[in-house]
Scaffold this motif. Structure first.
Motif, PDB file in Angstrom:
ATOM      1  N   LEU A 152       0.826  -1.208   0.000  1.00 15.78           N
ATOM      2  CA  LEU A 152       0.000   0.000   0.000  1.00 15.78           C
ATOM      3  C   LEU A 152       0.861   1.260   0.000  1.00 15.78           C
ATOM      4  N   ALA A 153       1.994   1.210   0.701  1.00 16.66           N
ATOM      5  CA  ALA A 153       2.900   2.369   0.713  1.00 16.66           C
ATOM      6  C   ALA A 153       3.476   2.606  -0.678  1.00 16.66           C
ATOM      7  N   ILE A 154       3.886   1.533  -1.338  1.00 11.66           N
ATOM      8  CA  ILE A 154       4.417   1.656  -2.695  1.00 11.66           C
ATOM      9  C   ILE A 154       3.318   2.143  -3.640  1.00 11.66           C
ATOM     10  N   GLY A 155       2.115   1.599  -3.473  1.00 10.07           N
ATOM     11  CA  GLY A 155       0.992   2.040  -4.293  1.00 10.07           C
ATOM     12  C   GLY A 155       0.696   3.511  -4.099  1.00 10.07           C
ATOM     13  N   GLY A 156       0.792   3.984  -2.856  1.00  7.14           N
ATOM     14  CA  GLY A 156       0.596   5.402  -2.589  1.00  7.14           C
ATOM     15  C   GLY A 156       1.641   6.253  -3.277  1.00  7.14           C
ATOM     16  N   GLY A 157       2.884   5.746  -3.335  1.00  4.65           N
ATOM     17  CA  GLY A 157       3.943   6.467  -4.035  1.00  4.65           C
ATOM     18  C   GLY A 157       3.653   6.577  -5.521  1.00  4.65           C
ATOM     19  N   VAL A 158       3.135   5.504  -6.124  1.00  6.32           N
ATOM     20  CA  VAL A 158       2.810   5.543  -7.550  1.00  6.32           C
ATOM     21  C   VAL A 158       1.678   6.537  -7.810  1.00  6.32           C
TER      22      VAL A 158
END
Length: 263
Positions: free
Chosen positions: A247-253
């Motif tokens: 989810l953190a990586i998805g938020g970055g994208v």
């Protein structure tokens, strides 16, 4: 080239890529996922790549369906469904955004010319060279940060700690061959319990915990390949939830996409 306004093409449909797809679709962006004919995903219960073999999968209310061709994929994406195409190569889609979410630790074939915005996840990419932005994938204070110049932290070869366990929580193939599992994802196992066999060689639990992920038994394995994950936190529910890291990586994208679109 076939088009759909604002489409985001994800190369890879594993658990971290699924976190990206989940964030993007909730932000209103249509998503198309490309995968291998035989995915190497371990956390299969929370990965859209499972649609390749199962035909359809639901991850926390997000529906993913295997698409047979590009036109079908775009039709599905327009409805909010995640189409999963078997396409190791770039498909003939005029994507606004391409995200290399294969987590290969190196750039396999992604080019900054692949789309109007190209995002690379983790090590192996350099913003401004082979992509426009890089999202940090290493656990820690920089997880999920967007870099518009430079590269993510280099691969250490050591998995991040979960519940105080690091490299020892990851199961790896002891030899070449196929695997026969004796447990399922979500099962509680004991220290030293046999989980399955690879080429006749036993794979045992490194400690007591919950089986968080297991590679499909349809994969031809090579020695050393990651094939499973044991979670010491003893929470079977977490096996069916997208991870905090994903989810953190998805938020970055999503941040990268919104920053680019607002420009």
């Amino acid at each position: 080239m076939t088009t759909l306004p604002n489409v985001c093409l994800l190369r890879g449909g594993g658990d971290l890529a699924t976190g990206v797809a989940w964030r993007l679709t909730r932000a209103g962006w249509p998503v198309v996922v490309c995968e291998l004919a035989t995915p190497l995903t371990v956390r299969r219960t929370v990965a859209v790549s499972s649609a390749v073999s199962d035909g359809e999968v639901d991850v926390e209310g997000m529906r993913a369906v295997r698409a047979q061709h590009v036109a079908e994929a775009l039709e599905l994406a327009a409805t909010g469904v995640i189409p999963v195409l078997v396409s190791p190569e770039m498909p003939a889609i005029d994507a606004d955004v391409v995200v290399d979410a294969r987590l290969a630790k190196r750039n396999l074939d992604t080019s900054i010319e692949d789309a109007r915005l190209v995002v690379g996840l983790g090590p192996g990419f350099t913003a401004g060279v082979d992509c426009h932005a890089v999202v940090e994938t290493m656990r820690g204070t920089r997880l999920g940060r967007v870099l518009w110049a430079g590269s993510a932290a280099p691969d250490t070869g050591r998995p991040g700690a979960v519940g105080g366990r690091g490299a020892e929580r990851v199961l790896r193939a002891p030899t070449d061959g196929t695997v026969t599992w004796e447990v399922d994802i979500g099962d509680v196992v004991e220290d030293g319990q046999r989980l399955g066999l690879v080429g006749g060689v036993s794979v045992e639990a490194p400690f007591g915990g919950v089986v968080r992920g297991l590679i499909s038994d349809r994969v031809d394995l090579t020695a050393g390949l990651k094939i499973g994950d044991v979670d010491p936190r003893l929470d079977p529910v977490a096996c069916n939830e997208i991870s905090d890291k994903a989810l953190a990586i998805g938020g970055g994208v999503v941040e990268a996409v919104l920053t680019w679109s607002n420009r």
